[in-house]
Design a protein around this motif. Sequence first.
Motif, short mmCIF file in Angstrom:
data_model
loop_
_atom_site.label_atom_id
_atom_site.label_comp_id
_atom_site.label_asym_id
_atom_site.label_seq_id
_atom_site.Cartn_x
_atom_site.Cartn_y
_atom_site.Cartn_z
N ARG A 174 0.84 -1.21 0.00
CA ARG A 174 0.00 0.00 0.00
C ARG A 174 0.87 1.25 0.00
NH1 ARG A 174 -3.44 -2.88 3.76
NH2 ARG A 174 -5.43 -3.37 2.77
N GLN A 295 -2.82 7.59 -6.09
CA GLN A 295 -2.20 6.58 -5.21
C GLN A 295 -3.10 5.35 -4.98
OE1 GLN A 295 -0.95 8.67 -1.60
NE2 GLN A 295 -0.81 10.53 -2.82
N ALA A 296 -3.72 4.87 -6.04
CA ALA A 296 -4.60 3.68 -5.89
C ALA A 296 -3.78 2.40 -5.84
CB ALA A 296 -5.56 3.61 -7.07
N CYS A 297 -4.20 1.46 -5.00
CA CYS A 297 -3.57 0.13 -4.95
C CYS A 297 -3.90 -0.61 -6.25
CB CYS A 297 -4.08 -0.67 -3.77
SG CYS A 297 -3.73 0.11 -2.18
N CYS A 300 -7.31 -2.47 -6.49
CA CYS A 300 -8.42 -1.51 -6.48
C CYS A 300 -8.60 -0.89 -7.87
CB CYS A 300 -8.07 -0.43 -5.45
SG CYS A 300 -9.48 0.31 -4.65
N GLY A 328 -8.25 5.96 -4.87
CA GLY A 328 -6.87 5.98 -4.36
C GLY A 328 -6.73 6.55 -2.97
N GLN A 329 -5.59 6.20 -2.37
CA GLN A 329 -5.31 6.60 -0.99
C GLN A 329 -5.14 8.12 -0.84
OE1 GLN A 329 -2.44 3.59 0.88
NE2 GLN A 329 -2.19 3.23 -1.30
N GLY A 342 -13.89 2.58 -3.63
CA GLY A 342 -13.01 2.17 -2.53
C GLY A 342 -13.21 3.05 -1.31
N ILE A 343 -12.93 2.47 -0.16
CA ILE A 343 -13.19 3.12 1.13
C ILE A 343 -12.40 4.43 1.28
CG2 ILE A 343 -11.43 1.91 2.50
CD1 ILE A 343 -15.08 2.46 3.50
N CYS A 344 -11.31 4.55 0.55
CA CYS A 344 -10.52 5.80 0.63
C CYS A 344 -11.33 7.00 0.14
CB CYS A 344 -9.26 5.69 -0.22
SG CYS A 344 -8.06 4.55 0.46
N GLY A 354 -15.51 -0.77 0.42
CA GLY A 354 -14.67 -1.95 0.20
C GLY A 354 -13.22 -1.55 0.06
N CYS A 355 -12.35 -2.49 0.37
CA CYS A 355 -10.91 -2.21 0.33
C CYS A 355 -10.15 -3.46 -0.08
CB CYS A 355 -10.46 -1.72 1.71
SG CYS A 355 -8.71 -1.29 1.80
N PRO A 356 -10.10 -3.75 -1.38
CA PRO A 356 -10.73 -3.02 -2.47
C PRO A 356 -12.14 -3.54 -2.74
CG PRO A 356 -9.33 -4.75 -3.35
CD PRO A 356 -9.25 -4.85 -1.86
S1 SF4 Z 1 -9.72 1.48 -0.89
FE1 SF4 Z 1 -8.14 0.07 -0.09
S2 SF4 Z 1 -7.37 -0.98 -1.88
FE2 SF4 Z 1 -8.44 0.88 -2.61
S3 SF4 Z 1 -6.86 2.47 -2.79
FE3 SF4 Z 1 -7.78 2.62 -0.74
S4 SF4 Z 1 -6.41 1.39 0.55
FE4 SF4 Z 1 -5.99 0.78 -1.56
#
Ligand code: SF4
Length: 374
Positions: A174, A295-297, A300, A328-329, A342-344, A354-356
């Motif tokens: 991450r 900054q997305a994983c 995700c 993204g984060q 995504g939860i970010c 969700g993550c992701p």
């Molecule tokens: S929601 Fe989770 S998987 Fe997606 S960018 Fe954020 S930390 Fe990464």
Amino acid sequence: MIQKLEYMTGQIVATYGSDPFQMTRDVLEHIDLKAHLKPDMHIGIKPNLILNSPPENGATTHIKIAASLIDYLKTHGMDNILILEGSWVGDRTDRAYRDLGWYDLAKKYGVKIVDTKKDAYVDVTVNGNVIEIAKSVTDLDILINLPVLKGHCQTLITGALKNLKGLLSDAEKRKFHRRGLHRPIAELNVAIPQSLVIVDGICGDLDFEEGGNPVPMNRILCGGDPVLCDSYIAYSMGYEPEQIEHVKIASELGVGSMDLNVMELTELNVDRRPRGRFKAGRMVERLGKVVEEDQACSACYANLIQALARLDERVGLKSFKRNPIHIGQGYKGKTGNGLGSGICTAGFDGCVPGCPPTTREIIEFLESWLEDQG
Ligand code: SF4
């Protein structure tokens, strides 16, 4: 301390066909690997099992390449062999090991197998940046990397350099995305040298890291320099090596050479070489135009792109050009009146949690949003 096999620097050996076990054997015999190893060496084998998906889908390493390699090593007296991998954030390595036959392979040959998500970790500092890597790596004398030749939705290609991400903790993976991915991948390759790379180019997906659109290429590549291997992969997919940011930075950091002019290419079984060149489809680039990424994983971002591909087939993406999807984060703690995945992006008016989040969850959310728009 991992040793480099200097005699392979500058060399790429390519072989063609559809039998990964025999092709791997041909390459190993051609480079006479046994002459450069000692029986007491600790040898690590790093496949690509980013997710639990059969290699025919274009994302994961064909197990017959590893089987052939282990068979060769064992035949020549090498007994300290360890398979090590950690799937991407959100997936479980043990399921991929189990369902794709890797536990059975380890048992058959009596080799150890480690899920790096469950390993202990050590900190290695490169250019002032601390990288948390799996402790098992520190016991190795030789690291043989088995990446898949394929595309990637954030780095365009993925090969030898990026495949080492599976040796990190999930927290570090991450962090790599928060740091922009390219430089951390290059620095990871300063922290962990590779002795040998055997690239699975049987049928990688040239658009998506997670597979789904495999392209038959029927080849295996082998080299000692991961930068040169990735430069050759980039060239083979229709890119200039300089276009691949992490390859360029790794070259600048002295990990290896991008200079294809000095590469010594040896081709085996040329009568089986497929005609024509294969090329990345640029589909991801087009779909990414309706995404605001920060900054997305990997998982995700990939799930979002897959969802957009499905929606594009069904209804088109016109509505999202005016309403891009944030991911993204970099959006953590931020608010906005747009869409987020995504939860970010929980602070946005419309967000898939969700993550992701899974591809299905994203599709359902975006379809329902489209319905609300009329
Ligand atoms: S929601 Fe989770 S998987 Fe997606 S960018 Fe954020 S930390 Fe990464």
